[in-house]
Design a protein around this motif. Structure first.
Motif, PDB file in Angstrom:
ATOM      1  N   ASP A  91       2.423  17.975 -37.423  1.00  0.00           N
ATOM      2  CA  ASP A  91       3.706  18.476 -36.921  1.00  0.00           C
ATOM      3  C   ASP A  91       3.547  19.573 -35.877  1.00  0.00           C
ATOM      4  OD1 ASP A  91       5.535  16.925 -38.389  1.00  0.00           O
ATOM      5  OD2 ASP A  91       5.111  18.119 -40.196  1.00  0.00           O
ATOM      6  N   VAL A  92       2.467  20.347 -35.980  1.00  0.00           N
ATOM      7  CA  VAL A  92       2.359  21.558 -35.159  1.00  0.00           C
ATOM      8  C   VAL A  92       1.274  21.401 -34.085  1.00  0.00           C
ATOM      9  CG1 VAL A  92       1.868  24.043 -35.206  1.00  0.00           C
ATOM     10  CG2 VAL A  92       3.142  22.980 -37.099  1.00  0.00           C
ATOM     11  N   THR A  93       1.647  21.831 -32.866  1.00  0.00           N
ATOM     12  CA  THR A  93       0.676  21.857 -31.774  1.00  0.00           C
ATOM     13  C   THR A  93       0.454  23.304 -31.361  1.00  0.00           C
ATOM     14  OG1 THR A  93       1.331  19.693 -30.944  1.00  0.00           O
ATOM     15  CG2 THR A  93       0.273  21.169 -29.367  1.00  0.00           C
ATOM     16  N   ILE A  94      -0.813  23.719 -31.301  1.00  0.00           N
ATOM     17  CA  ILE A  94      -1.128  25.092 -30.877  1.00  0.00           C
ATOM     18  C   ILE A  94      -1.054  25.169 -29.350  1.00  0.00           C
ATOM     19  CG2 ILE A  94      -2.918  26.885 -30.879  1.00  0.00           C
ATOM     20  CD1 ILE A  94      -1.671  26.233 -33.658  1.00  0.00           C
ATOM     21  N   GLU A  95      -0.314  26.194 -28.857  1.00  0.00           N
ATOM     22  CA  GLU A  95      -0.185  26.343 -27.405  1.00  0.00           C
ATOM     23  C   GLU A  95      -1.456  26.969 -26.832  1.00  0.00           C
ATOM     24  OE1 GLU A  95       2.445  25.124 -25.918  1.00  0.00           O
ATOM     25  OE2 GLU A  95       3.365  24.623 -27.851  1.00  0.00           O
ATOM     26  N   ALA A 113     -10.062  20.514 -27.008  1.00  0.00           N
ATOM     27  CA  ALA A 113      -9.951  21.180 -25.700  1.00  0.00           C
ATOM     28  C   ALA A 113      -8.874  22.261 -25.755  1.00  0.00           C
ATOM     29  CB  ALA A 113      -9.631  20.170 -24.609  1.00  0.00           C
ATOM     30  N   GLY A 114      -8.477  22.628 -26.966  1.00  0.00           N
ATOM     31  CA  GLY A 114      -7.397  23.607 -27.135  1.00  0.00           C
ATOM     32  C   GLY A 114      -7.863  25.037 -26.906  1.00  0.00           C
ATOM     33  N   ASN A 115      -6.913  25.933 -26.995  1.00  0.00           N
ATOM     34  CA  ASN A 115      -7.054  27.391 -26.958  1.00  0.00           C
ATOM     35  C   ASN A 115      -8.322  27.886 -27.680  1.00  0.00           C
ATOM     36  OD1 ASN A 115      -6.620  30.094 -27.806  1.00  0.00           O
ATOM     37  ND2 ASN A 115      -4.400  29.808 -27.852  1.00  0.00           N
ATOM     38  N   THR A 116      -9.252  28.481 -26.933  1.00  0.00           N
ATOM     39  CA  THR A 116     -10.543  28.889 -27.496  1.00  0.00           C
ATOM     40  C   THR A 116     -10.427  29.888 -28.636  1.00  0.00           C
ATOM     41  OG1 THR A 116     -11.439  28.734 -25.254  1.00  0.00           O
ATOM     42  CG2 THR A 116     -12.862  29.731 -26.900  1.00  0.00           C
ATOM     43  N   GLY A 117      -9.610  30.934 -28.413  1.00  0.00           N
ATOM     44  CA  GLY A 117      -9.477  31.975 -29.421  1.00  0.00           C
ATOM     45  C   GLY A 117      -8.923  31.410 -30.725  1.00  0.00           C
TER      46      GLY A 117
END
Lengths: 363, 363
Positions: free
Chosen positions: B78-82, B118-122
């Protein structure tokens, strides 16, 4: 002038720029230094040299450089600092009597406006600190490098004078780099960035974050603070002045040098692999020549010691005459454009008005 | 085996490598991820994917990649990290239920052998640490990068997981980098250097000096410690594994990337300036093509998180299908060559026998 300061001293066109040279410094011996001195002198006939070195080595060589001989005074020195000598040992052995020490000291006794040496970096920094002392309000000197970018040139400091820097020292580096940008790049209000990992305000070293906060809150005179920059902003030329502590700065500088060498080697190897490539190379020869000149590390030779009561420039130890000339020209231009006066004015204005750091508030 | 350990587990040729993908991660959306998955699958048909993402986004796209669809199981999230979300917020919002979290968790529940995002590194690092925890004996994870050099490839770590590292952590990084070199570069006893400023033993950060002293005194299993290296040794490929703390490592990595872009731009501009240069370019076209491939940053895409109970690979957020495929292939090869087992064995041997650091002696 609207800021109420006395107008900046600018040197008349006829005045000479006096440059002291440590003729014994460098991997390639005194000939390289004299070759460089000759090349720089042809470009800027207003240079006068004060030479320090061993008379038996230097005087016979000087006969081959009549222009340099004509424009120089020579002082014999007994001690030569070795390239691999430890700074502490160099200081013990060479204080007062080495060519390196005396070339530095000439900027203190005002026999010279700027000193250039291709000698041992650690020894040169140790002697410069010991002999010249840091400027009022400055705790630590920095080494500044001119960095070629896609937009032109930026100034990066510290590239290796000391490891670590607190927020106040980073702000001092920003001021010093800003004065250098105004003197050398002819920019009225240089843009400044703090080197960090990640652009968001939450990331990175605490000292860097605090320096950023202070620079945002307290507008620095004649500086346009732009926030954090990252390693890839260096080549991009995102800001005119990039501020960092010396460990990361030195690693960034050497990494860029190494990458440039690596890619030049890839290019050379690609262009010599096939007949077609070789023919292509022949046609594009002048383009490759331009590229080679653009990538020539000798052109941006010279690390500037900032924050001392005297200007000292470190040339790459392994450079040739052309490279050493670039370091001399850098020194010439800094003096010609009144770097030291600009720096002293900026620092005194800032330190009169500055806000305390967290640490100072705590104590 | 002479070291008394059980023989390393190596996977049979027929066994599949299971890779979990955070399909929602990256600047360029889910298509890029699926494109990359397709390219990698063609190269390595032994890959099986476990996909995590929003069903309304991913399922219709998947129809365009029948090979990938065939080789995958899909899980709706359901959730996608920006990409610009703070790690702490990402953890609060996405723990348990985001595509990123679930892709990571799949390596813990052993549904997957390695996770690629390939998402947000932190956010990826924060979730990986929280979900997988560090391995026994390891205090901190590191991000390792493959670094193209004049000799081939080296491994550099840490390139940004955490700022600072004490001597013991640097030695752990050396062990982890060494295991990675043995798995990926096929080197029996990799050479290791500590990134520092200046090669002499007297210079540099205290932690680095102490790590160097300990590595000299206590010979590490299967590692050949070579001393300090500098920034320009990275491109030169002086050692197989370069160890540094994450601040300097990240700055070095990005500086090299920036310099490569800068020089590619110089070359492009030189080759399009004159007619002769353009003709030369035509002749040397295939040589330039080789060079372009050699410098292609997509080929070495993928930062490997080491030191966690599970393998996670961070792809560049802005890469394309080809680049994402490189990150998948990297993961495939690490699993195929038994990186995790190599690492666990090395660490357990070392920590059983290691000498205490100064700090531990003091307490």
């Amino acid at each position: 002038m609207s800021d109420g300061l006395s107008p900046q001293k600018t040197r008349g066109m006829t005045e000479t720029i006096r440059i002291s040279l440590d003729v014994m410094g460098g991997d390639n011996g005194a000939t390289t230094v004299l070759e460089g001195a000759d090349i720089a002198l042809v470009r800027y006939p207003d240079i006068r040299y004060v030479l320090y070195g061993d008379k038996d080595t230097v005087l016979p060589m000087l006969e081959n450089f009549p222009r340099v001989k004509q424009a120089s005074t020579f002082h014999h020195t007994d001690v030569t600092i070795e390239m691999d000598e430890r700074p502490s040992q160099a200081l013990r052995r060479g204080r007062g009597k080495s060519s390196m020490w005396q070339a530095i000291e000439a900027t203190k006794t005002e026999e010279a406006d700027v000193c250039v040496s291709a000698g041992n970096t650690g020894a040169l920094m140790a002697m410069s600190k010991f002999c010249l002392r840091t400027m009022a309000n400055i705790e630590r000197p920095a080494i500044a490098a001119m960095w070629p970018t896609m937009r032109g040139e930026s100034i990066v400091l510290d590239v290796g004078a000391t490891i670590g820097a607190d927020a106040q020292q980073l702000i001092d580096f920003a001021m010093m780099g800003g004065a250098m940008a105004r003197a050398l790049l002819d920019i009225e209000r240089p843009t400044v960035g703090l080197l960090n990992i990640g652009e968001e305000d939450v990331k990175g070293l605490d000292e860097v974050k605090e320096a950023g906060r202070l620079m945002r809150e307290f507008e620095l005179p004649k500086l346009d603070y732009q926030g954090f920059v990252e390693g890839d902003d260096l080549g991009r030329g995102t800001v005119d002045v990039v501020v960092t502590e010396g460990f990361a700065g030195n690693i960034a500088l050497k990494t860029a040098e190494g990458t440039a060498k690596q890619l030049a080697e890839y290019l050379r190897s690609a262009m010599s692999r096939t007949l077609m490539a070789k023919i292509g190379y022949m046609f594009a020869r002048s383009a490759f020549q331009r590229l080679k000149e653009k990538m020539d590390p000798r052109k941006v030779n010279g690390g500037v010691f900032l924050g001392l009561n005297g200007l000292v420039i470190k040339s790459h130890g392994g450079t040739d005459g052309e490279g050493f000339a670039a370091a001399i020209v850098l020194g010439h231009n800094m003096v010609k454009n009144g770097l030291t006066d600009k720096l002293e004015q900026d620092l005194s204005v800032y330190h009169k008005n500055r806000m305390p750091t967290d640490e100072e508030n705590a104590s």
